[in-house]
Design an enzyme around this catalytic site. Structure first.
Site, PDB file in Angstrom:
ATOM      1  N   SER A   9      56.052  34.368 113.221  1.00  0.00           N
ATOM      2  CA  SER A   9      55.698  35.125 112.014  1.00  0.00           C
ATOM      3  C   SER A   9      56.903  35.915 111.541  1.00  0.00           C
ATOM      4  O   SER A   9      57.442  36.750 112.279  1.00  0.00           O
ATOM      5  CB  SER A   9      54.553  36.093 112.317  1.00  0.00           C
ATOM      6  OG  SER A   9      54.481  37.051 111.270  1.00  0.00           O
ATOM      7  N   HIS A  34      55.489  30.987 110.029  1.00  0.00           N
ATOM      8  CA  HIS A  34      54.240  31.640 109.631  1.00  0.00           C
ATOM      9  C   HIS A  34      54.561  32.769 108.646  1.00  0.00           C
ATOM     10  O   HIS A  34      55.337  33.679 108.956  1.00  0.00           O
ATOM     11  CB  HIS A  34      53.561  32.186 110.884  1.00  0.00           C
ATOM     12  CG  HIS A  34      52.196  32.748 110.679  1.00  0.00           C
ATOM     13  ND1 HIS A  34      51.064  31.954 110.638  1.00  0.00           N
ATOM     14  CD2 HIS A  34      51.760  34.020 110.534  1.00  0.00           C
ATOM     15  CE1 HIS A  34      49.987  32.727 110.479  1.00  0.00           C
ATOM     16  NE2 HIS A  34      50.388  33.986 110.404  1.00  0.00           N
ATOM     17  N   ASP A  36      52.973  35.752 106.464  1.00  0.00           N
ATOM     18  CA  ASP A  36      51.794  36.616 106.336  1.00  0.00           C
ATOM     19  C   ASP A  36      51.761  37.255 104.960  1.00  0.00           C
ATOM     20  O   ASP A  36      52.586  38.116 104.641  1.00  0.00           O
ATOM     21  CB  ASP A  36      51.836  37.706 107.414  1.00  0.00           C
ATOM     22  CG  ASP A  36      51.506  37.144 108.785  1.00  0.00           C
ATOM     23  OD1 ASP A  36      50.432  36.533 108.917  1.00  0.00           O
ATOM     24  OD2 ASP A  36      52.313  37.313 109.710  1.00  0.00           O
ATOM     25  N   MET A  69      45.986  36.798 103.668  1.00  0.00           N
ATOM     26  CA  MET A  69      45.071  37.910 103.965  1.00  0.00           C
ATOM     27  C   MET A  69      44.843  38.636 102.652  1.00  0.00           C
ATOM     28  O   MET A  69      45.351  39.743 102.424  1.00  0.00           O
ATOM     29  CB  MET A  69      45.687  38.816 105.046  1.00  0.00           C
ATOM     30  CG  MET A  69      45.653  38.161 106.426  1.00  0.00           C
ATOM     31  SD  MET A  69      46.801  38.915 107.587  1.00  0.00           S
ATOM     32  CE  MET A  69      48.270  38.006 107.171  1.00  0.00           C
ATOM     33  N   GLY A 146      46.644  42.796 109.485  1.00  0.00           N
ATOM     34  CA  GLY A 146      47.255  43.876 108.713  1.00  0.00           C
ATOM     35  C   GLY A 146      48.639  44.262 109.191  1.00  0.00           C
ATOM     36  O   GLY A 146      49.490  44.595 108.383  1.00  0.00           O
ATOM     37  N   GLY A 148      51.876  43.683 112.377  1.00  0.00           N
ATOM     38  CA  GLY A 148      52.412  43.058 113.576  1.00  0.00           C
ATOM     39  C   GLY A 148      52.452  44.070 114.713  1.00  0.00           C
ATOM     40  O   GLY A 148      52.220  45.269 114.506  1.00  0.00           O
ATOM     41  N   GLY A 149      52.712  43.578 115.906  1.00  0.00           N
ATOM     42  CA  GLY A 149      52.943  44.464 117.043  1.00  0.00           C
ATOM     43  C   GLY A 149      51.717  45.126 117.639  1.00  0.00           C
ATOM     44  O   GLY A 149      51.848  46.100 118.388  1.00  0.00           O
ATOM     45  N   SER A 199      56.267  39.776 116.761  1.00  0.00           N
ATOM     46  CA  SER A 199      57.125  40.722 117.484  1.00  0.00           C
ATOM     47  C   SER A 199      57.653  40.143 118.798  1.00  0.00           C
ATOM     48  O   SER A 199      58.796  40.428 119.178  1.00  0.00           O
ATOM     49  CB  SER A 199      56.376  42.035 117.735  1.00  0.00           C
ATOM     50  OG  SER A 199      55.133  41.793 118.332  1.00  0.00           O
TER      51      SER A 199
END
Ligand code: DX5
Ligand code: ZN
Length: 216
Positions: A9, A34, A36, A69, A146, A148-149, A199
């Site tokens: 991502s 990917h 987002d 999203m 919504g 990352g990480g 991440s």
């Protein structure tokens, strides 16, 4: 062993250098990219849109795996498809009823690209069983979409075997959120064959080692 499709991502990549960040994961063994897309309504964050997909298409031949999203996904399928998305995955929860879901899938397929449907952590997998023959990919979210990480939600991974048991042989079952070498193994052992990782890959000092650890 079946091949695991790794889709880094770019949400965790250096946005000032996306072309080289994509080239770097390609060289390190990634399969797809990917992307987002967040609209600030369906999720509480805003990321990138059609112009970024269009620009990336010019600099890479990698499969552009686009995760929408967003609300009203049907409105944006044509621009994303024309910009170069090879896969468009939308959210079941962004649709008002099953007819809406069916329409979104049909519109995606009309552009001869892969159609994916995604479910958030609180959505039961049974809700999408009737669409499993119509889509190419199911994306099981293992964090609230919504950001990352975030930390992997183990309960969500238990949806994977339920989906697999009801799916056609060639359905791609992808997992997204909190994926690392350990949580990735949990998902692939339960039947997932595509892993999204942001991440874990982009914050690592060695992309190749990180990607290899997801594949094996
Ligand atoms: C979350 C996004 C994910 C995210 C994953 O809403 O859909 O693709 O970038 O990031 P990590 O791998 O850091 O959880
Ligand atoms: Zn995603």
């Amino acid at each position: 062993m079946n091949k695991i499709i790794i889709s880094p991502s770019i949400l965790s990549a250096d946005f000032a250098n996306l072309a080289s960040e994509i080239e770097a994961v390609k060289d390190a063994g990634a399969d797809w990219i990917h992307i987002d897309v967040m609209d600030g309504h369906f999720v509480p964050n805003i990321t990138v849109g059609v112009p970024v997909v269009k620009s990336l298409k010019k600099v890479t031949d990698m499969v552009l795996d686009t995760h929408l999203m967003i609300e009203n996904p049907e409105k944006y399928i044509e621009p994303f498809a024309k910009a170069g998305s090879d896969i468009l995955t939308f959210h079941y929860e962004a649709c008002k009823d099953n007819e809406h879901v069916g329409n979104v899938i049909s519109v995606i397929k009309s552009f001869n690209i892969k159609a994916g449907i995604s479910i958030k952590p609180k959505t039961e997998p049974e809700k999408i069983f009737s669409f499993l023959n119509d889509v190419d990919l199911v994306l099981v979210m293992t964090v609230e979409p919504g950001f990352g990480g975030q930390e992997f939600m183990h309960d969500c991974a238990l949806k994977i075997p339920k989906i697999k048991a009801n799916a056609k042989e060639d359905l791609i079952i992808q997992v997204d959120g909190g994926i690392n070498n350990l949580t990735g193994k949990i998902c692939t052992s339960l039947g997932a064959n595509s892993l999204v990782a942001g991440s874990y890959i982009y914050n690592s000092s060695n992309y190749r080692r990180a990607i290899e650890s997801l594949k094996n």
